[in-house]
Every structure is written in C-alpha cells, then in structure tokens.
Design a protein around this motif. Sequence first.
Motif, PDB file in Angstrom:
ATOM      1  N   LEU A   1      -4.628  12.791  -5.559  1.00  0.00           N
ATOM      2  CA  LEU A   1      -5.020  14.071  -6.152  1.00  0.00           C
ATOM      3  C   LEU A   1      -6.536  14.156  -6.305  1.00  0.00           C
ATOM      4  N   ILE A   2      -7.151  13.036  -6.679  1.00  0.00           N
ATOM      5  CA  ILE A   2      -8.618  13.006  -6.784  1.00  0.00           C
ATOM      6  C   ILE A   2      -9.251  13.254  -5.424  1.00  0.00           C
TER       7      ILE A   2
ATOM      8  N   SER B   1      -8.457  10.314 -15.218  1.00  0.00           N
ATOM      9  CA  SER B   1      -9.769   9.666 -15.317  1.00  0.00           C
ATOM     10  C   SER B   1     -10.285   9.364 -13.910  1.00  0.00           C
ATOM     11  N   VAL B   2     -11.149  10.233 -13.426  1.00  0.00           N
ATOM     12  CA  VAL B   2     -11.692  10.064 -12.086  1.00  0.00           C
ATOM     13  C   VAL B   2     -12.517   8.788 -11.991  1.00  0.00           C
TER      14      VAL B   2
ATOM     15  N   PRO C   1       1.779   5.704 -10.549  1.00  0.00           N
ATOM     16  CA  PRO C   1       0.926   6.794 -11.063  1.00  0.00           C
ATOM     17  C   PRO C   1      -0.495   6.735 -10.522  1.00  0.00           C
ATOM     18  N   SER C   2      -1.076   5.530 -10.465  1.00  0.00           N
ATOM     19  CA  SER C   2      -2.467   5.432  -9.995  1.00  0.00           C
ATOM     20  C   SER C   2      -2.588   5.839  -8.538  1.00  0.00           C
TER      21      SER C   2
ATOM     22  N   TYR D   1       0.835  -1.209   0.000  1.00  0.00           N
ATOM     23  CA  TYR D   1       0.000   0.000   0.000  1.00  0.00           C
ATOM     24  C   TYR D   1       0.864   1.250   0.000  1.00  0.00           C
ATOM     25  N   SER D   2       1.931   1.229   0.803  1.00  0.00           N
ATOM     26  CA  SER D   2       2.847   2.362   0.845  1.00  0.00           C
ATOM     27  C   SER D   2       3.508   2.593  -0.510  1.00  0.00           C
ATOM     28  N   LEU D   3       3.958   1.515  -1.147  1.00  0.00           N
ATOM     29  CA  LEU D   3       4.563   1.638  -2.481  1.00  0.00           C
ATOM     30  C   LEU D   3       3.548   2.166  -3.487  1.00  0.00           C
TER      31      LEU D   3
END
Length: 345
Positions: A218-219, A232-233, A211-212, A203-205
Amino acid sequence: MYNSYLQRGLGFALPLLAAFLISAIVLILIGENPIKIYSMLVSESFGSSRRTAATLSASTPLLFTAVATAICFRSGAFNVGVEGAFLIGGLGGVFCGFILPVQLGILIIPIAIIFAGLLGGIWLYFPGYLLAKYEVDEVVSTLMLNFIAIAITGYLINGPLLSPISGNNVTPLVHDIAKLPRLLPPSTLHAGFILGLICVFMYSLWCNRTPSGLESALIGLNQRFSNAVGISVQKTLILVMVLSGIIGGIGGASHGLGQLYRFSDGFSPGYGFTGMAVALLARNSPVGIIAGSILFGALASAGTTIQLFSDIPLDLINIIQGTVMIFAVIELTRISFSRKLKVSI
C-alpha cells in the motif's frame, strides 16, 4: 483475476521478446544466424541434466538478490544496495566457515548463514533509516554503500583475512563440514538453490499473508494515503530495507559456502544488479522471480559455452540482459503512470 494474470504474463514476455529481437538484429549485422545461436543457447542451458544443473546453479544467487530487491521495490523504495549486502554477508558467512572450530560440525552452516543475514540487515539498516527519517535519496545512499562494501571486503581479504597459503585477494577455504551439500554431483548445483526457493516462498507469504507485507504494498502505491489510514511509513521503509539486507546477506553466504568455498576479488560479478533486472522483469512476483532467475542463469551458463563453438562475444549476453532491463523499466513506468492517472481521475 484472469486479466491480472494476463497482464503480468505480458509484462514478463514483452521485454524478453523485444530483447531477443534486438539481439537478433545485432547477430544479423555481424553475419551470424540468430536462430542457430538461440538454439545453441537453449541446448547449452537445458539440453541435458548436467547443463540444466549448471543453469540452476547460475540462477541460485539471483533468487536471493531478486527477492531482496523486490521487497523494497514493491514498497516504493528503489534500493540498489543489495550488491553490497551480498558482499558483506558473503564475507561474513565465509569467515564463519573457516574460523569456527570444526568440532561444531554441521552447526557451522546455520551459524554462518544467520551471521551473514545479520550483517546484511545491519548494512542496509542505515540507508533505510536515512530514507525514513531524513528522506535521503536511497538510490544515492545504497549505491555509495556498494563501493564501501567493495573497499571493506577488499581490505580484509588482502589484510587480516588473507589466506597464508594462497595468492593475494583470497581468504582461507572454509572447512569441509561448512560446505553446502551438492544436489546433483558432480555438478556445482548445491543446497543454496533450495534455500533460495525457500526465500521466494517466504517472500510470497510475507507479501500476501502478513500485515507488514500488505502495508508495504500500500505504501508503494500511495504513501500519502498510507499515512492517512495510520500506517507507519517510516517503520515500514526501515523494515523492508533491513529485510532486503538480510536476504542479500544470506545469498552471499550461500554463494560462499556452496559455490566458491572462500571469498575473493570477483566474488560477485554483479549479482545484486542482475537481481534488480530479474525483479523488474518479474514485477516483484514470486513466480516471476523464479522464472526470471532461471532465465538469466541460463544466459550466464550458456553464454560462456557458446563462445567455444562460435565467434559470438560474451557481450551478446550483456546486450540481452541490458535490453530486458530497459524494456522492463519502460513497461513498469507505463503501468505506474497509468495507475497514477486513474487515481487522479
């Protein structure tokens, strides 16, 4: 960076301090010494290698459910359906553990875990799709799916998957070869704890190196801006829901193959919801998830033992957990509001 770490540390510590302070007041009101009770909590949680192993064993399911919840939370999706994925994945993993031929040997374990993760991912794909395509409220859809998961698993373990040699509401035991190995026998700590830590590491990686993972963060901060820069939200929301289901399903399989060795009513005493509290307290931080899982595991492990030595009801543990969650939500809301205010300015 120092200020960021300090803020995260305070965000973790303040809800805990508030919870233990309120619980101390409750203890005083019922005529108990809070210092004595808290000392007993620490002693019964970490006072010996046996007690420490019991605490880590109790924290193991929370590692999975907290990660599964945090994946969605950091993306702005308030997924409360990890409990359902945990149940469906747990039943799927146990099913593989007793139905697959013993001749497969130790391969039964990875097959069961993969199958459980697949079931969990499919389970949460549907609310993810509804959220992304039709803006169906994910809180409502995932909460309803929890009840459906309880109904489905309840029907199966009382019907087609009912053990022919046991009482009601249980499946057959998994094969011995399908049981996850113990780490510190004769304690109940099993290899699922290591698998949970691996999930936290992955999860940390994902959060920091893919990118995802960066797009999902950011979303969570600003969907409108994310759309404007070409993210692509919709796809990302579906992805995080599926990933959440996969981790939740694997957690269920770990619990079934490592702790209970079968599926029964009460398979999960609310691990999905406690994982939400851990994720909120940790503010989706991997290190915070490990610390929070161990903390809640300690409360669960020691709470039952304390009842044997005092008149303290087990509900005290629920008070502490619930208060932690309330103050964690308050702190998270305050930070979110502060960020939005800065953006508008």
